[in-house]
Design a protein around this motif. Structure first.
Motif, short mmCIF file in Angstrom:
data_model
loop_
_atom_site.label_atom_id
_atom_site.label_comp_id
_atom_site.label_asym_id
_atom_site.label_seq_id
_atom_site.Cartn_x
_atom_site.Cartn_y
_atom_site.Cartn_z
N ASP A 1 0.86 -1.19 0.00
CA ASP A 1 0.00 0.00 0.00
C ASP A 1 0.90 1.25 0.00
O ASP A 1 1.64 1.49 0.96
CB ASP A 1 -0.91 -0.03 1.24
CG ASP A 1 -1.94 1.08 1.23
OD1 ASP A 1 -3.12 0.78 1.37
OD2 ASP A 1 -1.55 2.27 1.08
N GLY B 1 -9.75 -13.08 4.18
CA GLY B 1 -8.37 -12.60 4.30
C GLY B 1 -8.07 -11.53 3.27
O GLY B 1 -7.48 -10.48 3.58
N ASP B 2 -8.51 -11.78 2.04
CA ASP B 2 -8.28 -10.81 0.97
C ASP B 2 -9.03 -9.51 1.24
O ASP B 2 -8.51 -8.41 1.01
CB ASP B 2 -8.71 -11.39 -0.39
CG ASP B 2 -7.81 -12.53 -0.81
OD1 ASP B 2 -6.73 -12.68 -0.20
OD2 ASP B 2 -8.18 -13.28 -1.74
N ARG C 1 -15.57 -15.76 7.89
CA ARG C 1 -14.61 -16.85 8.07
C ARG C 1 -15.30 -18.08 8.63
O ARG C 1 -14.90 -19.21 8.37
CB ARG C 1 -13.51 -16.43 9.05
CG ARG C 1 -12.38 -15.65 8.42
CD ARG C 1 -11.15 -15.68 9.31
NE ARG C 1 -11.37 -15.02 10.57
CZ ARG C 1 -11.13 -13.73 10.80
NH1 ARG C 1 -10.66 -12.97 9.84
NH2 ARG C 1 -11.35 -13.20 11.98
N GLU D 1 -14.45 -6.08 11.39
CA GLU D 1 -13.90 -7.22 12.12
C GLU D 1 -14.98 -8.26 12.42
O GLU D 1 -14.79 -9.46 12.21
CB GLU D 1 -13.26 -6.72 13.43
CG GLU D 1 -12.23 -7.65 14.00
CD GLU D 1 -11.17 -8.00 12.99
OE1 GLU D 1 -11.13 -9.19 12.63
OE2 GLU D 1 -10.42 -7.11 12.54
N ALA E 1 -3.05 -7.29 7.67
CA ALA E 1 -4.51 -7.16 7.87
C ALA E 1 -5.10 -8.47 8.34
O ALA E 1 -6.20 -8.52 8.86
CB ALA E 1 -5.17 -6.74 6.55
N ARG E 2 -4.35 -9.54 8.13
CA ARG E 2 -4.85 -10.86 8.55
C ARG E 2 -4.57 -11.02 10.04
O ARG E 2 -3.41 -11.10 10.43
CB ARG E 2 -4.16 -11.96 7.75
CG ARG E 2 -4.60 -11.88 6.31
CD ARG E 2 -3.95 -12.89 5.45
NE ARG E 2 -4.41 -12.68 4.09
CZ ARG E 2 -3.70 -12.92 3.02
NH1 ARG E 2 -2.48 -13.40 3.14
NH2 ARG E 2 -4.19 -12.71 1.82
N LYS F 1 -8.27 -3.05 5.37
CA LYS F 1 -7.58 -2.59 6.57
C LYS F 1 -6.37 -1.70 6.28
O LYS F 1 -6.01 -0.87 7.12
CB LYS F 1 -7.18 -3.79 7.42
CG LYS F 1 -8.37 -4.44 8.09
CD LYS F 1 -7.92 -5.55 8.98
CE LYS F 1 -9.07 -6.27 9.63
NZ LYS F 1 -8.60 -7.43 10.38
N GLY F 2 -5.77 -1.89 5.11
CA GLY F 2 -4.65 -1.01 4.73
C GLY F 2 -5.12 0.44 4.65
O GLY F 2 -4.60 1.32 5.37
N ALA G 1 -9.95 -8.43 4.16
CA ALA G 1 -9.28 -7.76 5.28
C ALA G 1 -8.09 -6.96 4.76
O ALA G 1 -7.89 -5.80 5.13
CB ALA G 1 -8.81 -8.81 6.29
N HIS G 2 -7.32 -7.60 3.87
CA HIS G 2 -6.13 -6.94 3.32
C HIS G 2 -6.54 -5.68 2.55
O HIS G 2 -5.92 -4.63 2.67
CB HIS G 2 -5.39 -7.91 2.41
CG HIS G 2 -4.13 -7.33 1.86
ND1 HIS G 2 -3.02 -7.09 2.65
CD2 HIS G 2 -3.80 -6.93 0.62
CE1 HIS G 2 -2.07 -6.57 1.90
NE2 HIS G 2 -2.52 -6.46 0.67
N ILE H 1 -7.79 1.73 5.89
CA ILE H 1 -8.29 2.19 7.20
C ILE H 1 -7.11 2.60 8.07
O ILE H 1 -7.16 3.61 8.78
CB ILE H 1 -9.12 1.08 7.88
CG1 ILE H 1 -10.44 0.93 7.14
CG2 ILE H 1 -9.37 1.40 9.35
CD1 ILE H 1 -11.29 -0.23 7.62
N LYS I 1 -3.33 -4.76 11.32
CA LYS I 1 -3.87 -3.49 10.81
C LYS I 1 -5.35 -3.42 11.14
O LYS I 1 -6.01 -4.46 11.15
CB LYS I 1 -3.71 -3.45 9.28
CG LYS I 1 -2.30 -3.44 8.78
CD LYS I 1 -2.33 -3.48 7.26
CE LYS I 1 -0.94 -3.66 6.68
NZ LYS I 1 -0.97 -3.90 5.22
#
Lengths: 226, 465
Positions: free
Chosen positions: A9, B260-261, B308, B301, A80-81, B267-268, B263-264, B270, A101
């Motif tokens: 990122d 997971g994807d 999940r 979350e 993020a995981r 969350k970056g 989230a990735h 955010i 994150k």
């Protein structure tokens, strides 16, 4: 001190890099797994911030490769995981810390500094070499309880020396960790910097070992030995 | 006296309304009865025909013999040069007899039976190459079968009529004897089949029993696929079931990967927004931004945890070795909290395996241990055991603890045990929801180590024995 940030990122990697630069670290940024793996294998870092979901090569594979090739620098996974399975896998592969994150920048800094400190064998936030004390919480160096004012480069040098007090540090190693790869190794900037530190800390605190490098010592202990 | 187990099970199976054994039993029974009955009737009928033919051949042989030894004279008398020596023709009262008639007057014959109504002998029943066969009752009530023939005799032909007869009972008795023998033999065969059919059914349905055992093993988490080879009729079903189990598992893996994807991806940005918000100089605006970002993070979350968990709650073949989970988590806590130099110990996990996905138990214990380590002063202990109610896991620390007045509210959404310490640990409400979904319970106990003691109870049905 030199840190590698492997984060795809763009904005986040910039924020993290700025965080460490503001704290007087030399920072390299890799935005994909391939570049990150290469830098981790080829360069010497004091710590690495590693994302897991990276383009080209994922973070866990990079970490596995580094550890297999004997790269022992402390690694903090910033991902993020955040399932415990992810954390267990990352730490089992050789990571030293795991931060999910989104995160507080301050916390990242604190954790990286703790990792660097611990990897140099210091458990406490205050690192001592006789009456010279480096407080990693606020980044202040004191001598006999009095604060020593340092320029950013002097601070980097002082911090690296006190982290590795008692160990002989070659010019190459110091250059790499204080200036990064852009520095011309033939210039005498390093000697100039050592002299400036000697003036502020005392001449006998930094020993020159001809042909081998420099060593930060506690002069009182040296006197006691002699 | 109660029936032994296998017999009781068999009786229950047979009397059950929708039972394969019952179907097979009844169809086999019907098949055996119909087949054996038809076979008996057919065989008796064939044998009867053969015996009748044999009987007729005897009559015909004697008839031809009589004709051959008979010489006619011009006055209508005859000379029979040789008398049949067949013993029944010569025994008094024997139903076997022969006669030679001229113009329907007896001119020669055996003396076994008296005169027979000539009219009866004119009844044509069936023809043979040399005469006619007729069956009739004698005045004494003896039922006879006779062969009669009116040959042309040379040199003085007249109206000669040759008759040889014997009792129909001889045919009937032979046929009856066969019918009795066959009936008893086939009866025994049917009985044997009826005894063997249940065994045959049990043997034939054995693979289904094995299939059931394998399914139970999967449900109990002892296996995650149907193992072994089955007969070719059952193997396609086994293959399909294995594919279904695998598909089920792949859905869970896909859900986890997607989450997971996601989230990735979320969350970056955010994290970037959160970091940017700290630089906003207007206090009210900064606080508002931080609050909203916190809400977004919390919602994401919770949704990701749900995503999940899609399908993983009752995933077939799921198995968790508790000692492995405890080992992984203790190792992880040692690393994450290395700076606190805590004493983190675990005991009692080696004996237990649970019927659920390891990730679920890791989330429960990981979050509880994470909170305990954050608050602990020097010691964290996790222990595990079993009692009549099921499995219990106790997580203890020697931190400041939670006042009993807050015990009720500590599991409400949005409340974190680690509110005053940094990190992104999940709230206890998620942990509690996970435990609830397994029919377990989470309670705060009076602390044994001076800090917080959290007791997790999981039902005994979750334990793999």
């Amino acid at each position: 001190m030199r840190i590698l940030v492997v984060e795809d990122d763009r904005e986040l990697s910039r924020q993290v890099a700025d965080l460490f630069r503001d704290a007087e670290y030399i920072v390299d940024v890799a935005r994909d797994g391939e570049e990150g793996e290469y830098l981790g294998l080829e360069e010497a870092y004091d710590a690495v911030v590693l994302d897991l979901g990276l383009p080209r090569i994922d973070g866990l594979s990079i970490l596995r490769r580094w550890r297999r090739d004997g790269r022992v620098m402390p690694v903090l996974i910033l991902s993020a995981r955040n399932t415990w399975r992810d954390k267990v896998s990352g730490l089992r592969e050789g990571a030293d810390d795991y931060l999910s994150k989104p995160f507080e920048l301050e916390e990242l800094l604190v954790r990286i500094e703790a990792l660097i400190r611990r990897s140099a064998g210091h458990a406490e936030a205050e690192i001592r070499c006789g009456d010279l004390v480096w407080n990693s919480r606020d980044g202040i160096l004191t001598l006999n309880g009095k604060r020593i004012h340092l320029t950013p480069t002097e601070a980097r040098m002082g911090r690296y020396l006190i982290h590795h007090a008692g160990r002989i540090l070659s010019k190459g190693e110091l250059t790499e960790h204080i200036y990064g790869t852009d520095h011309d190794p033939d210039s005498n900037t390093l000697e100039v910097m050592i002299n400036r530190l000697r003036q502020k800390l005392g001449r006998n605190r930094i020993e020159t070992l001809r042909g081998r490098g420099y060593r930060l010592v506690d002069p009182k202990q040296n006197d006691a030995v002699t | 006296m109660p029936l032994p187990d296998p017999l009781l099970r068999f009786r229950q199976t047979v009397t059950a309304g929708n039972s394969l054994t019952r179907r097979l039993m009844f169809t086999t029974l019907a098949w055996v009865i119909v087949t054996l009955s038809t076979a008996s009737i057919l065989l008796v009928h064939i044998y009867f025909n053969q015996v009748t033919e044999e009987f007729d051949r005897i009559l015909e042989d004697h008839l031809m013999e009589l004709i051959a030894v008979t010489t006619p004279h011009a006055d209508g008398s005859i000379t029979v040069s040789w008398q049949p020596i067949f013993p029944p023709f010569n025994s008094e009262g024997s139903p076997w007899f022969w006669q030679i008639r001229h113009n329907e007057t007896i001119v020669a014959g055996s003396e076994t039976l008296g005169a027979i109504n000539p009219a009866l002998l004119n009844e044509k029943e069936s023809s043979t190459p040399h005469g006619f066969v007729v069956e009739f009752n004698t005045p004494d009530g003896v039922y006879l079968r006779a062969m009669s023939y009116k040959p042309t005799l040379l040199p003085h032909d007249g109206n000669y009529h040759f008759i040889v007869a014997g009792p129909v009972d001889e045919i009937a008795s032979k046929t009856d004897a066969l019918a009795v023998t066959m009936g008893s033999t086939f009866g025994l065969l049917a009985l044997g089949l009826l005894i063997l059919v249940p065994l045959q059914i049990q043997y034939g349905l054995n693979p289904l029993g094995r299939l059931q055992e394998r399914m139970v093993r999967i449900r109990e988490g002892k296996s995650n696929t149907l193992e072994g080879t089955f007969p070719i009729e059952v193997q396609p079903l086994v293959d399909e079931l294995n594919r279904l189990i695998e598909y089920n598992r792949s859905l869970v893996i896909r859900a986890r990967k997607e989450s997971g994807d996601l989230a990735h991806a979320l969350k970056g940005p955010i994290a970037v927004m959160r970091n940017c918000s700290t630089r906003v100089e207007n206090d009210a605006l900064r606080d508002a931004l931080k609050l909203e970002i916190h809400h977004i993070t919390d919602t994401i979350e919770h949704r990701l945890v749900r995503a999940r968990r899609t399908g993983s709650l009752h995933l077939l073949g799921a198995r968790t070795e508790l000692d492995q989970v405890a080992d992984d988590l203790l190792f992880t806590m040692e690393k994450l909290f290395a700076h606190k130099r805590l004493s983190i110990s675990g005991e009692g996990f080696a004996d237990y395996a649970l019927r659920c996905e390891p990730e679920e138990i890791e989330e429960i214990l990981g979050n509880l241990l994470d909170n305990a380590c954050k608050w602990a002063t020097s010691t964290v202990a996790i222990s595990c055991g079993k009692d009549p109610e099921g499995l219990w896991i106790l997580v203890e620390d020697d931190g400041p603890g939670i006042p009993p007045s807050e015990w009720e509210t500590v599991c409400t959404r949005g409340r974190r045990l680690d509110e005053t310490t940094p990190g992104s640990g999940l709230g206890l409400d998620i942990v509690k929801n996970l435990i609830d979904s397994y029919g377990g319970a989470l309670t705060l106990e009076h602390p044994g180590m001076g800090g917080t003691s959290i007791l997790v109870r999981l039902p005994a049905t979750l334990i793999i024995l």
